[in-house]
Design a protein around this motif. Structure first.
Motif, mmCIF file in Angstrom:
data_model
loop_
_atom_site.group_PDB
_atom_site.id
_atom_site.type_symbol
_atom_site.label_atom_id
_atom_site.label_comp_id
_atom_site.label_asym_id
_atom_site.label_seq_id
_atom_site.Cartn_x
_atom_site.Cartn_y
_atom_site.Cartn_z
ATOM 1 N N LYS A 1 39.332 -20.798 -35.419
ATOM 2 C CA LYS A 1 38.631 -22.047 -35.080
ATOM 3 C C LYS A 1 37.335 -21.761 -34.339
ATOM 4 O O LYS A 1 36.301 -22.369 -34.618
ATOM 5 N N MET A 2 37.395 -20.855 -33.363
ATOM 6 C CA MET A 2 36.194 -20.551 -32.575
ATOM 7 C C MET A 2 35.114 -19.909 -33.436
ATOM 8 O O MET A 2 33.926 -20.202 -33.269
ATOM 9 N N GLU A 3 35.504 -19.034 -34.360
ATOM 10 C CA GLU A 3 34.521 -18.425 -35.264
ATOM 11 C C GLU A 3 33.854 -19.497 -36.119
ATOM 12 O O GLU A 3 32.634 -19.471 -36.328
ATOM 13 N N LYS A 4 34.650 -20.432 -36.593
ATOM 14 C CA LYS A 4 34.117 -21.515 -37.418
ATOM 15 C C LYS A 4 33.170 -22.402 -36.599
ATOM 16 O O LYS A 4 32.096 -22.781 -37.066
ATOM 17 N N ILE A 5 33.564 -22.711 -35.367
ATOM 18 C CA ILE A 5 32.713 -23.534 -34.498
ATOM 19 C C ILE A 5 31.410 -22.799 -34.177
ATOM 20 O O ILE A 5 30.324 -23.390 -34.229
ATOM 21 N N PRO B 1 47.465 -37.598 -25.690
ATOM 22 C CA PRO B 1 46.176 -37.451 -24.986
ATOM 23 C C PRO B 1 45.027 -37.014 -25.899
ATOM 24 O O PRO B 1 43.883 -37.414 -25.685
ATOM 25 N N LYS B 2 45.329 -36.216 -26.910
ATOM 26 C CA LYS B 2 44.279 -35.774 -27.833
ATOM 27 C C LYS B 2 43.751 -36.962 -28.642
ATOM 28 O O LYS B 2 42.545 -37.127 -28.811
ATOM 29 N N GLU B 3 44.665 -37.810 -29.109
ATOM 30 C CA GLU B 3 44.256 -38.984 -29.879
ATOM 31 C C GLU B 3 43.448 -39.953 -29.024
ATOM 32 O O GLU B 3 42.464 -40.537 -29.488
ATOM 33 N N VAL B 4 43.854 -40.113 -27.771
ATOM 34 C CA VAL B 4 43.127 -40.989 -26.856
ATOM 35 C C VAL B 4 41.693 -40.479 -26.689
ATOM 36 O O VAL B 4 40.734 -41.253 -26.792
ATOM 37 N N ALA B 5 41.546 -39.185 -26.439
ATOM 38 C CA ALA B 5 40.209 -38.601 -26.261
ATOM 39 C C ALA B 5 39.374 -38.763 -27.527
ATOM 40 O O ALA B 5 38.193 -39.138 -27.457
ATOM 41 N N GLU B 6 39.972 -38.498 -28.682
ATOM 42 C CA GLU B 6 39.229 -38.632 -29.942
ATOM 43 C C GLU B 6 38.790 -40.072 -30.178
ATOM 44 O O GLU B 6 37.656 -40.323 -30.615
ATOM 45 N N GLU B 7 39.670 -41.038 -29.881
ATOM 46 C CA GLU B 7 39.313 -42.447 -30.064
ATOM 47 C C GLU B 7 38.188 -42.861 -29.119
ATOM 48 O O GLU B 7 37.274 -43.585 -29.520
ATOM 49 N N LYS C 1 29.367 -23.145 -37.363
ATOM 50 C CA LYS C 1 29.029 -24.430 -37.974
ATOM 51 C C LYS C 1 28.749 -25.580 -37.017
ATOM 52 O O LYS C 1 28.383 -26.660 -37.465
ATOM 53 N N ALA C 2 28.943 -25.389 -35.734
ATOM 54 C CA ALA C 2 28.673 -26.491 -34.796
ATOM 55 C C ALA C 2 27.212 -26.911 -34.900
ATOM 56 O O ALA C 2 26.340 -26.112 -35.232
ATOM 57 N N ASN C 3 26.954 -28.149 -34.607
ATOM 58 C CA ASN C 3 25.597 -28.679 -34.673
ATOM 59 C C ASN C 3 24.817 -28.414 -33.397
ATOM 60 O O ASN C 3 23.607 -28.234 -33.434
ATOM 61 N N ASP C 4 25.519 -28.375 -32.273
ATOM 62 C CA ASP C 4 24.896 -28.205 -30.968
ATOM 63 C C ASP C 4 24.837 -26.717 -30.612
ATOM 64 O O ASP C 4 25.850 -26.018 -30.675
ATOM 65 N N ALA C 5 23.679 -26.250 -30.201
ATOM 66 C CA ALA C 5 23.489 -24.827 -29.881
ATOM 67 C C ALA C 5 24.355 -24.396 -28.695
ATOM 68 O O ALA C 5 24.903 -23.283 -28.697
ATOM 69 N N VAL D 1 27.521 -35.171 -33.786
ATOM 70 C CA VAL D 1 27.954 -35.075 -32.395
ATOM 71 C C VAL D 1 29.454 -35.317 -32.308
ATOM 72 O O VAL D 1 30.161 -34.647 -31.552
ATOM 73 N N GLU D 2 29.934 -36.242 -33.102
ATOM 74 C CA GLU D 2 31.377 -36.528 -33.121
ATOM 75 C C GLU D 2 32.173 -35.304 -33.600
ATOM 76 O O GLU D 2 33.234 -34.993 -33.047
ATOM 77 N N ASP D 3 31.661 -34.588 -34.599
ATOM 78 C CA ASP D 3 32.318 -33.359 -35.065
ATOM 79 C C ASP D 3 32.370 -32.319 -33.937
ATOM 80 O O ASP D 3 33.400 -31.677 -33.725
ATOM 81 N N ASP D 4 31.267 -32.171 -33.227
ATOM 82 C CA ASP D 4 31.232 -31.228 -32.106
ATOM 83 C C ASP D 4 32.191 -31.659 -30.999
ATOM 84 O O ASP D 4 32.850 -30.819 -30.376
ATOM 85 N N ALA D 5 32.279 -32.956 -30.762
ATOM 86 C CA ALA D 5 33.223 -33.469 -29.756
ATOM 87 C C ALA D 5 34.657 -33.107 -30.152
ATOM 88 O O ALA D 5 35.457 -32.697 -29.300
ATOM 89 N N ASP D 6 34.960 -33.244 -31.430
ATOM 90 C CA ASP D 6 36.307 -32.895 -31.911
ATOM 91 C C ASP D 6 36.616 -31.421 -31.650
ATOM 92 O O ASP D 6 37.754 -31.071 -31.324
ATOM 93 N N HIS D 7 35.603 -30.559 -31.780
ATOM 94 C CA HIS D 7 35.807 -29.129 -31.505
ATOM 95 C C HIS D 7 36.204 -28.914 -30.046
ATOM 96 O O HIS D 7 37.127 -28.142 -29.746
ATOM 97 N N LEU D 8 35.527 -29.591 -29.152
ATOM 98 C CA LEU D 8 35.842 -29.427 -27.729
ATOM 99 C C LEU D 8 37.207 -30.022 -27.394
ATOM 100 O O LEU D 8 37.951 -29.468 -26.584
#
Length: 193
Positions: A152-156, A32-38, A159-163, A49-56
């Motif tokens: 991971k959350m500290e890094k996001i 399911p993770k690969e499906v969502a990422e694809e 470094k996330a692009n979206d506020a 935006v794609e990097d931020d999507a990967d975080h979620l």
């Protein structure tokens, strides 16, 4: 003689094609993770935006796994502390998953809909533990998993692009820290048994 050899070659080729085709028709369920990422990769044209999507997507995968492991701890845990912590995991990670879904919907990001292969592997590994070893292995897994999730959350948050995603990630750290503290307490109790 040539006809026999040619017949065997044709028969062998036909058998090979049949075997390959039948293997291809087996329905191997995608992670399911690969499906969502694809799907996100196909829908999102901006790399940031794609990097931020990967975080979620990662956060949703963690929450889905923690919910299932929390349920398992309530069923299989030997101590009341483990059962109680399992219940806390389910409640808190269901809430975190809902928050993640709300943010993802707002940002048009697709999340995994069920536990991922990695999450299922962790769940099965823990499920296969003997009753005597379950609480210790559970506590060890929760310490490691929550430390990774906090990192991971500290890094996001940094470094996330979206506020909105930065704020969301920063808000996830406190409950994860509470889980880590409880997991370490249970881990310590298991060492002293």
């Amino acid at each position: 003689m040539k006809k026999i050899i040619l017949s065997k070659i044709i028969l062998g080729a036909a058998l090979a094609l049949f075997t390959l085709n039948s293997c291809k028709n087996e329905s191997k369920q995608e992670d399911p993770k690969e499906v969502a990422e694809e799907q996100n990769e196909a829908n999102i044209q901006n790399e940031n935006v794609e990097d931020d999507a990967d975080h979620l997507v990662d956060a949703a995968a963690i929450n889905l796994c923690e919910i299932e492991i929390g349920k398992l701890a309530q069923e299989k845990g030997m101590s009341q502390d483990v059962k109680k912590f399992g219940k806390m995991l389910v409640t808190d990670h269901e809430k975190a998953l809902e928050e993640t879904k709300t943010l993802a919907d707002k940002k048009a990001i697709i999340l995994p809909s069920s536990i991922t292969e990695d999450g299922r592997d962790k769940y099965n590994k823990l499920k296969d533990e003997s009753a005597e070893d379950f609480d210790k292995k559970f506590a060890d897994m929760m310490v490691d998993g929550h430390q990774d999730a906090i990192d991971k959350m500290e890094k996001i948050a940094e470094k996330a692009n979206d506020a909105d995603i930065k704020t969301w990630a920063a808000n996830q750290i406190s409950p994860l820290t509470a889980h880590l503290t409880e997991a370490k307490r249970i881990q310590e109790m298991q060492k002293n048994k």
